[in-house]
Design an enzyme around this catalytic site. Structure first.
Site, PDB file in Angstrom:
ATOM      1  N   GLY A  73       0.810  -1.218   0.000  1.00 55.74           N
ATOM      2  CA  GLY A  73       0.000   0.000   0.000  1.00 55.74           C
ATOM      3  C   GLY A  73       0.843   1.267   0.000  1.00 55.74           C
ATOM      4  O   GLY A  73       0.405   2.305  -0.510  1.00 55.74           O
ATOM      5  N   GLU A 111       2.715  -8.236  -1.693  1.00 56.97           N
ATOM      6  CA  GLU A 111       1.493  -8.845  -1.152  1.00 56.97           C
ATOM      7  C   GLU A 111       1.411 -10.343  -1.400  1.00 56.97           C
ATOM      8  O   GLU A 111       0.856 -11.094  -0.598  1.00 56.97           O
ATOM      9  CB  GLU A 111       0.251  -8.162  -1.748  1.00 56.97           C
ATOM     10  CG  GLU A 111       0.003  -6.747  -1.256  1.00 56.97           C
ATOM     11  CD  GLU A 111       0.677  -5.667  -2.083  1.00 56.97           C
ATOM     12  OE1 GLU A 111       1.631  -5.984  -2.831  1.00 56.97           O
ATOM     13  OE2 GLU A 111       0.258  -4.513  -1.989  1.00 56.97           O
TER      14      GLU A 111
HETATM   15  N1  CO8 Z   1       2.103  -3.631   8.878  1.00 56.51           N
HETATM   16  C1  CO8 Z   1       2.214  -3.602  10.212  1.00 56.51           C
HETATM   17  N2  CO8 Z   1       3.382  -3.435  10.856  1.00 56.51           N
HETATM   18  C2  CO8 Z   1       4.486  -3.311  10.129  1.00 56.51           C
HETATM   19  C3  CO8 Z   1       4.454  -3.344   8.719  1.00 56.51           C
HETATM   20  C4  CO8 Z   1       3.195  -3.507   8.090  1.00 56.51           C
HETATM   21  N3  CO8 Z   1       3.053  -3.498   6.747  1.00 56.51           N
HETATM   22  N4  CO8 Z   1       5.706  -3.200   8.253  1.00 56.51           N
HETATM   23  C5  CO8 Z   1       6.509  -3.100   9.328  1.00 56.51           C
HETATM   24  N5  CO8 Z   1       5.773  -3.151  10.462  1.00 56.51           N
HETATM   25  C6  CO8 Z   1       6.246  -3.089  11.853  1.00 56.51           C
HETATM   26  C7  CO8 Z   1       6.907  -4.379  12.266  1.00 56.51           C
HETATM   27  O1  CO8 Z   1       5.944  -5.331  12.624  1.00 56.51           O
HETATM   28  C8  CO8 Z   1       7.765  -3.918  13.400  1.00 56.51           C
HETATM   29  O2  CO8 Z   1       6.939  -3.754  14.549  1.00 56.51           O
HETATM   30  P1  CO8 Z   1       7.319  -4.487  15.931  1.00 56.51           P
HETATM   31  O3  CO8 Z   1       8.612  -3.827  16.335  1.00 56.51           O
HETATM   32  O4  CO8 Z   1       6.182  -4.167  16.801  1.00 56.51           O
HETATM   33  O5  CO8 Z   1       7.496  -5.940  15.605  1.00 56.51           O
HETATM   34  C9  CO8 Z   1       8.205  -2.518  12.976  1.00 56.51           C
HETATM   35  O6  CO8 Z   1       7.260  -2.110  11.965  1.00 56.51           O
HETATM   36  C10 CO8 Z   1       9.574  -2.493  12.361  1.00 56.51           C
HETATM   37  O7  CO8 Z   1       9.627  -3.447  11.304  1.00 56.51           O
HETATM   38  P2  CO8 Z   1      10.750  -4.593  11.194  1.00 56.51           P
HETATM   39  O8  CO8 Z   1      11.263  -4.938  12.540  1.00 56.51           O
HETATM   40  O9  CO8 Z   1      10.209  -5.687  10.371  1.00 56.51           O
HETATM   41  O10 CO8 Z   1      11.900  -3.775  10.412  1.00 56.51           O
HETATM   42  P3  CO8 Z   1      13.000  -4.374   9.420  1.00 56.51           P
HETATM   43  O11 CO8 Z   1      13.906  -3.229   9.143  1.00 56.51           O
HETATM   44  O12 CO8 Z   1      13.542  -5.646   9.950  1.00 56.51           O
HETATM   45  O13 CO8 Z   1      12.174  -4.751   8.081  1.00 56.51           O
HETATM   46  C11 CO8 Z   1      10.585  -4.391   6.294  1.00 56.51           C
HETATM   47  C12 CO8 Z   1      11.545  -3.745   7.329  1.00 56.51           C
HETATM   48  C13 CO8 Z   1      11.379  -5.189   5.272  1.00 56.51           C
HETATM   49  C14 CO8 Z   1       9.860  -3.258   5.619  1.00 56.51           C
HETATM   50  C15 CO8 Z   1       9.600  -5.327   7.025  1.00 56.51           C
HETATM   51  O14 CO8 Z   1       9.031  -4.619   8.115  1.00 56.51           O
HETATM   52  C16 CO8 Z   1       8.470  -5.835   6.158  1.00 56.51           C
HETATM   53  O15 CO8 Z   1       8.659  -6.737   5.374  1.00 56.51           O
HETATM   54  N6  CO8 Z   1       7.256  -5.249   6.313  1.00 56.51           N
HETATM   55  C17 CO8 Z   1       6.067  -5.701   5.605  1.00 56.51           C
HETATM   56  C18 CO8 Z   1       6.095  -5.258   4.167  1.00 56.51           C
HETATM   57  C19 CO8 Z   1       4.855  -5.741   3.451  1.00 56.51           C
HETATM   58  O16 CO8 Z   1       4.638  -6.920   3.282  1.00 56.51           O
HETATM   59  N7  CO8 Z   1       4.043  -4.793   3.011  1.00 56.51           N
HETATM   60  C20 CO8 Z   1       2.832  -5.110   2.269  1.00 56.51           C
HETATM   61  C21 CO8 Z   1       1.691  -5.134   3.194  1.00 56.51           C
HETATM   62  S1  CO8 Z   1       0.247  -5.767   2.393  1.00 56.51           S
HETATM   63  C22 CO8 Z   1      -0.433  -4.444   1.658  1.00 56.51           C
HETATM   64  O17 CO8 Z   1       0.069  -3.362   1.686  1.00 56.51           O
HETATM   65  C23 CO8 Z   1      -1.722  -4.739   0.961  1.00 56.51           C
HETATM   66  C24 CO8 Z   1      -2.237  -3.501   0.300  1.00 56.51           C
HETATM   67  C25 CO8 Z   1      -3.707  -3.611   0.157  1.00 56.51           C
HETATM   68  C26 CO8 Z   1      -4.325  -2.299  -0.107  1.00 56.51           C
HETATM   69  C27 CO8 Z   1      -3.594  -1.155   0.517  1.00 56.51           C
HETATM   70  C28 CO8 Z   1      -4.194   0.145   0.105  1.00 56.51           C
HETATM   71  C29 CO8 Z   1      -3.247   1.336   0.228  1.00 56.51           C
END
Ligand code: CO8
Length: 259
Positions: free
Chosen positions: A110, A133
């Protein structure tokens, strides 16, 4: 101006409204509250005569790491479809004033989709884009399959969306998704500078240009060219059009009224 929970709002230059996503603990993951705040701030900027362009940015680490996965985890079909989840997430495309997305760090899922809804996308050299995704067992839901495909072509979009692999700022630039790439620390200044330049142009002409360019995605070439010509004719009815051409002939700087 304005106070929000997850969004910082400021005026870094004359005519420019800057929106900074500010949910650092979740890498600016998008939830309904944050998206509603973005929409509200964009609507407010559209109503403000002092503002000519909007910049939307995140932090150096993340523009936005996607929709909030924790908030989506327990959604079911009835709640998503029946409740029209994310129906308002694309509302920023209704902004009549131009929006520049200044992307540093992660723009995933997103986050990438929100950036692609902007009129101009600038990337910091360390930006990381992606539509991951598929790795969550789902698919892009806010225009990713459509806007990415239109921007970079079918085979590239297909590869990225089916594998879920990230792509770089340089790739985004080479493929025509990002208009420019800047060193990360210069990105925001450059985006604000461009927004200020846009804001310094005749507001009705800016609005008309944005409208006409967007029409290129909605119709055949001949229909689009006719659409453009009709708005072009219409601008002869604006005072700023007369002022702009008169100022050129008189070798002076034009003064816009927005009329
Ligand atoms: N949702 C919720 N929390 C998140 C997300 C997310 N997308 N991304 C990161 N966070 C949180 C982590 O859970 C973490 O929280 P906590 O400390 O409480 O565990 C905090 O942010 C820091 O993240 P990381 O520890 O994972 O940090 P890293 O530096 O190790 O990794 C990354 C960074 C690579 C970005 C990793 O966080 C990651 O892979 N995030 C998810 C990315 C992803 O899959 N995004 C797609 C989501 S699905 C989506 O967007 C569907 C869209 C549908 C429509 C949207 C309309 C706009």
């Amino acid at each position: 101006a304005g106070s929000y929970e997850h969004l910082l709002v400021s005026k870094p230059a004359p005519g420019v409204r800057l929106l900074t996503l500010n949910r650092p603990k979740a890498l600016n993951a998008l939830n309904n509250a944050l998206v509603s705040e973005i929409n509200h701030a964009i609507t407010t900027a559209n109503q403000d005569k002092e503002i000519g362009a909007i910049v939307i940015t995140g932090s150096e680490r993340a523009f936005a790491a996607g929709a909030d996965i924790k908030a989506m985890k327990d959604l079911n079909f009835a709640k998503a479809y029946g409740g029209n989840f994310i129906s308002h997430w694309s509302d920023q495309i209704n902004s009549r004033k131009p929006i520049i997305a200044a992307v540093n760090g992660y723009a995933l899922g997103g986050g990438c989709e929100i950036a692609m809804m902007a009129d101009i996308l600038y990337a910091g050299d360390k930006a990381v884009f992606g539509q991951p995704e598929i790795k969550l067992g789902t698919m892009p839901g806010a225009g990713g399959t459509q806007r990415l495909t239109r921007a970079i072509g079918k085979v590239r979009a297909m590869e990225l969306i089916l594998t879920g692999r990230n792509f770089t700022a340089q790739e985004a630039f080479d493929w025509g998704l990002a208009a420019r790439v800047f060193p990360a620390e210069k990105l925001l200044d450059e985006a604000v500078k461009a927004a200020a330049e846009i804001a310094g142009n005749a507001p009705l002409a800016v609005m008309a240009c944005k409208d006409a360019v967007n029409q290129a995605f909605e119709s055949s070439l001949s229909t689009g060219v006719r659409y453009e010509r009709n708005i072009f004719y219409g601008l002869f009815g604006s005072e700023d059009r007369r002022e702009g051409m008169t100022a050129f002939v008189e070798k002076r700087k034009a003064e816009w009224k927005g009329e």
